[in-house]
Design a protein around this motif. Structure first.
Motif, PDB file in Angstrom:
ATOM      1  N   GLY A  50      -9.989  -4.106   3.671  1.00  0.00           N
ATOM      2  CA  GLY A  50      -9.934  -4.923   4.874  1.00  0.00           C
ATOM      3  C   GLY A  50     -10.070  -6.382   4.504  1.00  0.00           C
ATOM      4  N   LYS A  51     -11.010  -7.061   5.135  1.00  0.00           N
ATOM      5  CA  LYS A  51     -11.279  -8.453   4.796  1.00  0.00           C
ATOM      6  C   LYS A  51     -12.072  -8.498   3.497  1.00  0.00           C
ATOM      7  CE  LYS A  51     -11.149 -10.310   9.493  1.00  0.00           C
ATOM      8  NZ  LYS A  51     -11.885 -11.070  10.529  1.00  0.00           N
ATOM      9  N   GLN A  52     -11.523  -9.183   2.514  1.00  0.00           N
ATOM     10  CA  GLN A  52     -12.094  -9.187   1.177  1.00  0.00           C
ATOM     11  C   GLN A  52     -12.219 -10.622   0.666  1.00  0.00           C
ATOM     12  OE1 GLN A  52     -13.190  -6.755  -1.089  1.00  0.00           O
ATOM     13  NE2 GLN A  52     -13.753  -8.569  -2.264  1.00  0.00           N
ATOM     14  N   LYS A 100       0.840  -1.194   0.000  1.00  0.00           N
ATOM     15  CA  LYS A 100       0.000   0.000   0.000  1.00  0.00           C
ATOM     16  C   LYS A 100       0.872   1.240   0.000  1.00  0.00           C
ATOM     17  CE  LYS A 100      -3.689  -2.239   2.672  1.00  0.00           C
ATOM     18  NZ  LYS A 100      -4.492  -2.180   3.921  1.00  0.00           N
ATOM     19  N   ASP A 134      -7.347 -10.851   4.314  1.00  0.00           N
ATOM     20  CA  ASP A 134      -7.346  -9.635   5.126  1.00  0.00           C
ATOM     21  C   ASP A 134      -6.168  -8.769   4.696  1.00  0.00           C
ATOM     22  OD1 ASP A 134      -7.586  -7.668   6.978  1.00  0.00           O
ATOM     23  OD2 ASP A 134      -7.689  -8.991   8.724  1.00  0.00           O
ATOM     24  N   PHE A 135      -6.450  -7.706   3.945  1.00  0.00           N
ATOM     25  CA  PHE A 135      -5.393  -6.827   3.466  1.00  0.00           C
ATOM     26  C   PHE A 135      -4.814  -5.958   4.582  1.00  0.00           C
ATOM     27  CE2 PHE A 135      -7.351  -7.885  -0.556  1.00  0.00           C
ATOM     28  CZ  PHE A 135      -6.270  -7.949  -1.416  1.00  0.00           C
ATOM     29  N   SER A 136      -5.485  -5.903   5.716  1.00  0.00           N
ATOM     30  CA  SER A 136      -4.941  -5.115   6.823  1.00  0.00           C
ATOM     31  C   SER A 136      -3.909  -5.888   7.626  1.00  0.00           C
ATOM     32  CB  SER A 136      -6.073  -4.663   7.748  1.00  0.00           C
ATOM     33  OG  SER A 136      -6.754  -5.789   8.286  1.00  0.00           O
ATOM     34  N   SER A 137      -4.007  -7.223   7.624  1.00  0.00           N
ATOM     35  CA  SER A 137      -3.056  -8.026   8.397  1.00  0.00           C
ATOM     36  C   SER A 137      -2.326  -9.060   7.559  1.00  0.00           C
ATOM     37  CB  SER A 137      -3.785  -8.744   9.541  1.00  0.00           C
ATOM     38  OG  SER A 137      -4.750  -9.648   9.033  1.00  0.00           O
ATOM     39  N   THR A 191     -11.049   4.213   0.581  1.00  0.00           N
ATOM     40  CA  THR A 191     -11.327   3.366   1.745  1.00  0.00           C
ATOM     41  C   THR A 191     -10.339   2.207   1.765  1.00  0.00           C
ATOM     42  OG1 THR A 191     -13.676   3.906   1.602  1.00  0.00           O
ATOM     43  CG2 THR A 191     -13.062   1.989   2.930  1.00  0.00           C
ATOM     44  N   PRO A 192      -9.616   2.021   2.845  1.00  0.00           N
ATOM     45  CA  PRO A 192      -8.626   0.930   2.888  1.00  0.00           C
ATOM     46  C   PRO A 192      -9.294  -0.434   2.746  1.00  0.00           C
ATOM     47  CG  PRO A 192      -8.311   2.487   4.707  1.00  0.00           C
ATOM     48  CD  PRO A 192      -9.621   2.824   4.080  1.00  0.00           C
ATOM     49  N   THR A 204      -3.198   0.467  -3.850  1.00  0.00           N
ATOM     50  CA  THR A 204      -2.833  -0.884  -3.421  1.00  0.00           C
ATOM     51  C   THR A 204      -2.349  -1.652  -4.643  1.00  0.00           C
ATOM     52  OG1 THR A 204      -4.494  -0.872  -1.658  1.00  0.00           O
ATOM     53  CG2 THR A 204      -3.622  -3.012  -2.343  1.00  0.00           C
TER      54      THR A 204
END
Length: 421
Positions: free
Chosen positions: A175-177, A80, A205-208, A172-173, A85
């Motif tokens: 998240g779970k996708q 990111k 989960d793109f955040s984790s 918008t970031p 992204t």
């Protein structure tokens, strides 16, 4: 004093050595951290591949990515930078196509996918596809809902692997996708994708950077929508119709059973439609035929409920019209409900368990209807073939003699005189 001075020197030496050791260790740790932060890829469990050699810019200029295995030998790398992204999918490849789709609920219908392949001339191709449905004609090239930026997507091969790279621009970031992964060993023909040979769906989960199976409340609603629909329109309502047609000789029991069962079936059907509307509002899956037929069957069911309350008396001149309306509208509702169940299973990609179970249920109902219909036909035929053993003239049409004298009897056998008694 000399002894005190010697202890002071020893203490200073010990403290100096500790400080020197701390400084040296700090420098070593700092150097190691700097080396780690400047590494090209945080591979984790992924293969250590220098994709910067064969991918075009700007993908070869990415300083660091997060990489996670997602399915078999498929690996997903991403990074990111602000609102951008960058995603790079690597997969085993010899021939055919490889795709990654983004879905709202883990379903193929309504998702958008990036698909890469190498054509027979050796040229790498990558296109976005909108998966409107499951048929080949419903997979539309150069359409989709992915927020691609102005940087062209790229495809490259390295040995026996293919790399599909693209960038998404979103304020918008992520998240779970839900992510869809699929492949085929047949090349696209005129940008028409052949049917996939294998596929899967995972939650990424793109955040984790973690993955997991697709299991959320939308999946539960979809499953409940199917189960309630099959029970209501596929089982309960047909049973109520069978009772009304073949068990009228059990009067008035058949009427009460028919009424109660159909009301229960209507409640199940209404719940099915409400669950379907909730799914539509949540994920906006574009299945117009399934949705339209479902609403049409619900309208027919409501008309059947109204017919119950507007039923005329048996001696009413409108009773025959009501009977025709009630029976044929019911048959139409059952037919279109069965058709819609099949369309729903096809749209949802139902497994063999669903198909076999519903096929078995339909077979049992059809066999029961055929057997009962044959028995009813034989019973009607038997009644028509009974001989007329005793014929009576209708009342009021008997031809009694009118020219008899008063006091005489027309039947000599029963004629009596006073001499007998």
């Amino acid at each position: 004093m000399a002894k005190l001075r010697s202890w002071t020197q020893i203490w200073r030496s010990i403290v100096g050595m500790c400080i020197l050791n701390f400084v040296l260790n700090f420098k070593i740790v700092t150097s190691a951290d700097d080396t780690g932060s400047n590494s090209i890829v945080s591979e984790g469990d992924c293969k250590n591949t220098n994709y910067q050699i064969f991918l075009p810019p700007p993908y070869q200029n990415i300083s660091s990515t997060i990489c996670k295995p997602v399915w078999h030998s498929y690996e997903l790398r991403y990074t990111k930078t602000g609102d951008t992204t960058t995603i790079i999918l690597s997969a085993p490849y010899t021939v055919g196509w490889v795709g990654i789709g983004f879905s709202r609920d883990g379903m193929m219908a309504g998702s958008s996918a990036m698909v890469g392949w190498v054509n027979k001339h050796g040229h790498a191709k990558v296109k976005q596809f909108y998966l409107r449905g499951r048929r080949q004609s419903e997979v539309i090239v150069d359409k989709g809902e992915l927020p691609l930026n102005n940087v062209p997507a790229a495809v490259a091969t390295n040995g026996a692997e293919i790399y599909v790279a693209f960038q998404l621009q979103a304020t918008t970031p992520f998240g779970k996708q839900p992510i869809l992964l699929a492949f085929s060993t047949k090349r696209p023909l005129n940008h028409h994708l052949s049917k996939h040979e294998d596929k899967t769906a995972v939650i990424f989960d793109f955040s984790s950077g973690s993955t997991g199976p697709v299991s959320n409340w939308l999946i539960q609603i979809r499953k409940s929508h199917g189960i309630v629909g099959v029970l209501g329109w596929g089982l309960i309502l047909p049973v109520g119709a069978i009772i009304a047609r073949y068990f009228r000789h059990k009067d008035p029991l058949w009427f009460y059973l028919h009424s109660v069962i159909q009301f229960v079936g209507f409640a199940f059907g209404l719940a099915t439609v409400l669950l379907g509307l909730q799914l539509y509002r949540s994920v906006h899956v574009h299945i117009p035929a399934h949705r339209g037929i479902g609403i049409f069957v619900l309208v027919l069911s409501i008309l059947q409920i109204l017919a119950f309350f507007l039923r005329p008396d048996k001696d009413s001149k409108f009773r025959n019209i009501w009977n025709l309306y009630h029976s044929w509208f019911g048959r139409m509702a059952l037919f279109f409900a069965a058709l819609n169940i099949v369309l729903g299973m096809r749209a949802a990609g139902a497994g063999n368990g669903w198909k076999i179970s519903y096929g078995f249920l339909v077979s049992i109902i059809l066999v029961a209807v055929i057997v009962l219909e044959v028995m009813a036909y034989l019973k009607r035929s038997q009644k028509r073939s009974l001989p007329h053993t005793f014929q009576m003239d209708p009342v009021g049409e008997a031809n009694f003699p009118t020219n008899l004298a008063k006091g005489t009897c027309p039947f000599p056998l029963f004629h009596t005189t006073s001499s007998v008694y």
